[in-house]
Structure formats: structure tokens, C-alpha cells
Design a protein around this motif. Structure first.
Motif, short mmCIF file in Angstrom:
data_model
loop_
_atom_site.label_atom_id
_atom_site.label_comp_id
_atom_site.label_asym_id
_atom_site.label_seq_id
_atom_site.Cartn_x
_atom_site.Cartn_y
_atom_site.Cartn_z
N GLY A 261 -45.23 -59.36 -60.87
CA GLY A 261 -45.90 -60.63 -61.00
C GLY A 261 -47.27 -60.54 -61.64
O GLY A 261 -47.74 -59.48 -62.05
N GLY A 262 -47.92 -61.69 -61.73
CA GLY A 262 -49.28 -61.76 -62.22
C GLY A 262 -49.38 -62.13 -63.69
O GLY A 262 -48.42 -62.03 -64.45
N SER A 263 -50.57 -62.55 -64.06
CA SER A 263 -50.85 -62.92 -65.45
C SER A 263 -50.77 -61.68 -66.33
O SER A 263 -51.33 -60.64 -65.99
N PRO A 264 -50.06 -61.74 -67.44
CA PRO A 264 -49.92 -60.56 -68.30
C PRO A 264 -51.25 -60.12 -68.90
O PRO A 264 -52.12 -60.94 -69.20
N SER A 265 -51.38 -58.82 -69.07
CA SER A 265 -52.59 -58.26 -69.68
C SER A 265 -52.66 -58.66 -71.15
O SER A 265 -51.65 -59.03 -71.76
N PRO A 266 -53.86 -58.56 -71.75
CA PRO A 266 -53.95 -58.84 -73.19
C PRO A 266 -53.00 -57.98 -74.03
O PRO A 266 -52.41 -58.46 -75.00
N ASP A 267 -52.82 -56.71 -73.63
CA ASP A 267 -51.90 -55.85 -74.38
C ASP A 267 -50.48 -56.38 -74.32
O ASP A 267 -49.76 -56.37 -75.33
N ASP A 268 -50.04 -56.84 -73.15
CA ASP A 268 -48.69 -57.38 -73.03
C ASP A 268 -48.54 -58.69 -73.79
O ASP A 268 -47.50 -58.97 -74.38
N ARG A 269 -49.56 -59.51 -73.79
CA ARG A 269 -49.51 -60.77 -74.54
C ARG A 269 -49.39 -60.49 -76.05
O ARG A 269 -48.63 -61.16 -76.76
N MET A 270 -50.18 -59.52 -76.51
CA MET A 270 -50.12 -59.16 -77.93
C MET A 270 -48.76 -58.59 -78.30
O MET A 270 -48.17 -58.97 -79.33
N LEU A 271 -48.25 -57.67 -77.48
CA LEU A 271 -46.96 -57.05 -77.77
C LEU A 271 -45.85 -58.09 -77.77
O LEU A 271 -45.00 -58.11 -78.67
N ALA A 272 -45.86 -58.95 -76.76
CA ALA A 272 -44.83 -59.99 -76.67
C ALA A 272 -44.87 -60.93 -77.87
O ALA A 272 -43.83 -61.33 -78.41
N THR A 273 -46.07 -61.27 -78.30
CA THR A 273 -46.22 -62.18 -79.43
C THR A 273 -45.74 -61.52 -80.72
O THR A 273 -45.03 -62.14 -81.53
N ARG A 274 -46.11 -60.28 -80.92
CA ARG A 274 -45.67 -59.56 -82.13
C ARG A 274 -44.15 -59.40 -82.17
O ARG A 274 -43.52 -59.64 -83.20
N LEU A 275 -43.57 -59.00 -81.04
CA LEU A 275 -42.14 -58.70 -81.05
C LEU A 275 -41.29 -59.98 -81.10
O LEU A 275 -40.22 -59.99 -81.71
N GLY A 276 -41.74 -61.05 -80.46
CA GLY A 276 -41.02 -62.31 -80.56
C GLY A 276 -40.97 -62.81 -81.99
O GLY A 276 -39.91 -63.23 -82.49
N ASP A 277 -42.11 -62.73 -82.65
CA ASP A 277 -42.18 -63.15 -84.05
C ASP A 277 -41.32 -62.24 -84.93
O ASP A 277 -40.59 -62.70 -85.82
N PHE A 278 -41.38 -60.93 -84.67
CA PHE A 278 -40.60 -59.97 -85.46
C PHE A 278 -39.11 -60.17 -85.26
O PHE A 278 -38.32 -60.02 -86.22
N ALA A 279 -38.71 -60.50 -84.04
CA ALA A 279 -37.28 -60.75 -83.78
C ALA A 279 -36.77 -61.93 -84.61
O ALA A 279 -35.69 -61.87 -85.20
N VAL A 280 -37.55 -62.99 -84.66
CA VAL A 280 -37.15 -64.17 -85.44
C VAL A 280 -37.09 -63.83 -86.93
O VAL A 280 -36.14 -64.20 -87.63
N LYS A 281 -38.09 -63.12 -87.42
CA LYS A 281 -38.10 -62.74 -88.84
C LYS A 281 -36.92 -61.81 -89.14
O LYS A 281 -36.34 -61.85 -90.24
N SER A 282 -36.56 -60.95 -88.20
CA SER A 282 -35.43 -60.04 -88.40
C SER A 282 -34.12 -60.79 -88.47
O SER A 282 -33.22 -60.45 -89.26
N ILE A 283 -34.00 -61.85 -87.66
CA ILE A 283 -32.82 -62.70 -87.74
C ILE A 283 -32.74 -63.34 -89.12
O ILE A 283 -31.68 -63.39 -89.75
N GLY A 284 -33.87 -63.81 -89.60
CA GLY A 284 -33.91 -64.41 -90.93
C GLY A 284 -33.52 -63.45 -92.02
O GLY A 284 -32.98 -63.84 -93.07
N ALA A 285 -33.75 -62.15 -91.76
CA ALA A 285 -33.41 -61.12 -92.75
C ALA A 285 -31.98 -60.62 -92.59
O ALA A 285 -31.54 -59.74 -93.34
N GLY A 286 -31.25 -61.15 -91.59
CA GLY A 286 -29.84 -60.80 -91.43
C GLY A 286 -29.55 -59.72 -90.40
O GLY A 286 -28.41 -59.29 -90.26
N ALA A 287 -30.56 -59.27 -89.63
CA ALA A 287 -30.35 -58.20 -88.66
C ALA A 287 -29.53 -58.69 -87.46
O ALA A 287 -29.57 -59.86 -87.10
#
Length: 347
Positions: free
Chosen positions: A281-307
Motif C-alpha cells: 500500500g501507500g502513495s507510490p514513490s516518485p521513482d515508481d510514478r516515473m517508471l509507471a508513466t514511461r512504461l505505460g506510454d511505451f506499451a501504447v507506442k509499442s502496440i502502435g508499432a505492431g508489437a
């Protein structure tokens, strides 16, 4: 207003966007899952795609349990994920689904995806989630790109998983408080953290909290050696001891290890603390927020690229894709340098 399953299906059938992406959280919750959902939704909508939120992971996929927005539509927009980046848990809820472990369950999920014209999925979870995804792609021709959401940090294909940083922070904060009591009463505290098959959480917590010993599944836990080391520390004036124990250590959890230390005539008065689910539990750390934001965006872009059939991860600060099977079939080894560092620091 849409409420019945028939109404929802009718709404789906009227849509005609280029890509309809489903997103869900599965398995144990991890701080940063909400930040990842937010990233998927905002990245997808910015690219002109449509996002369908699926409640309760694979169980919700089988039950056709969709997130409904303020208009009772099965669609997630930018405003539906406002003000959640700092929240622990997941607004989509999470669950473990026994039915999805059967061939019938997987086929039902695949048919529901086809019925609702979902083109791609972003599952957020750990190794159990990706085992399920690997099975799903055998029965469904849509795209699946996962994001690693687990406090265990046990997945090949990413240096760190979403939630790990926060879980370490939570455990370290608890140990800092326990150290005060341990020092006051000259005691040994055995602190159990999660990690049935991986010692990452225990090792990082031990190093960051200044613990003397970490007991992890990857290395043998030798009771006589521990007792001798503790005796040596006591003779040099050490007044308190913290031992971090991964729940999956081969000698058992903290309670069992405490009994074995007593039978081996450990000279410190011993207490045990099991942190349990507080680590999730608990509010995510800045590192986790950054990682989650980067990977969520990358997952969507990867779908767009056909992965498809892959997990989005971060290795050496670079976003990478790893086949699902590799993420869970290989064991992620603990860095030997950190094991050696803890031994050096404990002396």
C-alpha cells in the motif's frame, strides 16, 4: 446511460476507431499501478485510440466487467484518470482468477475480446499475469503488451518493476522505527518482508536500512554461521541487530527462523515483525510514478508499432521489450555485488 451488458455491447459495436486498447491490473496490487493506468489512457487518447478499462483483471475479462465512466459508458478518457497518479492500489481493482487457469477460461476471455472488438491489451501485473497473457495470445489474434507491476522485482526484462521502489521505502521506514526500540532494549529484530521466490525486496531493504543480515531464497541461510556472526558483533559492542527475512527463505519465515536461532543459543533477545501486506500500500514513490508513466506510454507506442506477446520494461534507462515467456521462465538473479556489499557493511 448504459448499464446492462447488452447496452455495453451495443455501444462497442457502434465504435469504429483505429485501435481499441483494453487495460487491466492483475495479481497482487503494487504502488504505481494507477500511474500506469493513467499513462496508458492518456498516451492512447493522445494518439487517437480508445481505451476500455477492465475491472478485476482476468476475472473481469471473463465476466465482462468493464469500467464505466461518469456517463456510464465503457470507455476511459483523460478525465477518468485525473488525480490518481499519487494514489496507491488500483482504480480498476485487481484479482486472481482460478478460472483463467483453465483452457475454457482462456477461450472465454478471448471470445469476449473479439465480441467487444478490443484490438489490444495492456495487462499490468507480475509473472502470473504474464503467464496468463502468454496463454491468451495462443487463442486470440489481438496484440498484448504488458507492464511489470509487482513489488517483488522478480521479472527478467526490466531493471525494476513498478511498485518495488515504494515497497522498499515502506519497509525501510518501518525498520528505522524498529531500530529505535531494538537499540533501547538491546534486541535482535527479525523483520519479514514479501518475496516467496525472490530476495530483491529483502536485499535492497537490508542495505537501505543498515540491517546486519538478509536471509533470501537465492542464498543458503546457515544458522550456526549467523549465530557466530552475531556473537562476534556483540563482542565488539553491537547493541542492536536487524535481520531482514524474505518470506520464501529456505529456513522459513521470521517466526521459524527466530525459533531456530534460539535453539542455536543466539545470545540476543529476539523479536519478530511481519510487515505483510502493508508493503503493497501507500502513495507510490516518485521513482515508481516515473517508471509507471514511461512504461505505460511505451506499451501504447509499442502496440502502435505492431508489437505483441511482450512486456515493456526499462533496462539501463532504456525502454525495451521482452517476450512474455522469458520474463517468468528464467530466474532474475540477485546482484552479487550487492550481496557482497551487505556483508561488508555488516562488519
Amino acid at each position: 446511460m448504459l448499464s446492462s451488458s447488452c447496452d455495453i455491447l451495443s455501444w462497442f459495436s457502434k465504435r469504429d476507431l483505429a485501435v481499441r486498447i483494453g487495460v487491466f491490473c492483475s495479481g497482487g496490487d503494487a504502488p504505481g499501478m494507477n500511474a500506469c493506468v493513467r499513462s496508458v489512457v492518456r498516451s492512447a487518447t493522445a494518439a487517437g485510440h480508445e481505451v476500455v478499462g477492465i475491472n478485476r483483471g482476468y476475472q473481469g475479462l471473463i465476466d465482462q466487467n468493464f469500467f464505466l465512466n461518469a456517463k456510464q459508458q465503457p470507455i476511459m478518457g483523460a478525465r477518468d484518470v485525473s488525480n490518481i497518479i499519487q494514489r496507491g492500489g488500483t482504480i480498476l481493482r485487481s484479482a486472481r482468477c482460478q478460472r483463467f487457469m483453465t483452457d475454457e477460461g482462456v477461450r472465454t476471455a478471448a471470445e469476449n475480446l473479439r465480441q467487444h472488438k478490443i484490438d489490444a491489451l495492456v495487462p499490468i501485473g507480475g509473472n502470473g499475469t504474464f503467464r496468463g497473457s502468454a496463454e491468451l495470445v495462443k487463442h486470440w489474434d489481438g496484440q498484448v503488451v504488458g507492464c511489470p507491476g509487482t513489488i517483488d522485482n522478480d521479472l527478467i526484462g526490466t531493471d525494476f518493476t513498478i511498485g518495488f521502489s515504494t515497497a522498499v521505502e515502506t519497509a525501510v521506514d518501518a525498520i528505522d522505527k524498529l531500530r529505535d526500540t531494538a537499540e533501547s532494549h538491546e534486541r535482535l529484530f527479525l523483520v519479514e518482508v514479501m518475496g516467496r521466490h525472490s530476495g530483491y525486496l529483502a536485499l535492497y531493504t537490508a542495505l537501505a536500512a543498515g540491517a546486519e543480515i538478509a536471509c533470501v531464497p537465492e542464498t543458503p541461510t546457515e544458522i550456526p554461521g549467523i549465530v557466530a556472526h552475531l556473537s562476534q558483533l556483540q563482542q565488539t559492542g553491537k547493541k542492536s541487530i536487524i535481520v531482514v527475512v524474505a518470506e520464501g527463505d529456505e529456513e522459513g519465515g521470521a517466526l521459524m527462523l527466530a525459533e531456530k536461532l534460539q535453539r542455536a543459543e543466539c545470545t540476543f533477545a529476539t523479536r519478530t515483525v511481519i510487515l505483510g501486506h502493508v508493503q503493497r500500500g501507500g502513495s507510490p514513490s516518485p521513482d515508481d510514478r516515473m517508471l509507471a508513466t514511461r512504461l505505460g506510454d511505451f506499451a501504447v507506442k509499442s502496440i502502435g508499432a505492431g508489437a505483441t506477446g511482450v512486456m515493456a520494461g526499462e533496462v539501463n534507462s532504456q525502454c525495451v521489450l521482452t517476450p512474455f515467456e522469458k520474463t517468468f521462465t528464467e530466474h532474475k538473479q540477485l546482484p552479487q555485488a550487492l550481496i557482497d556489499l551487505l556483508e561488508c557493511m555488516s562488519n
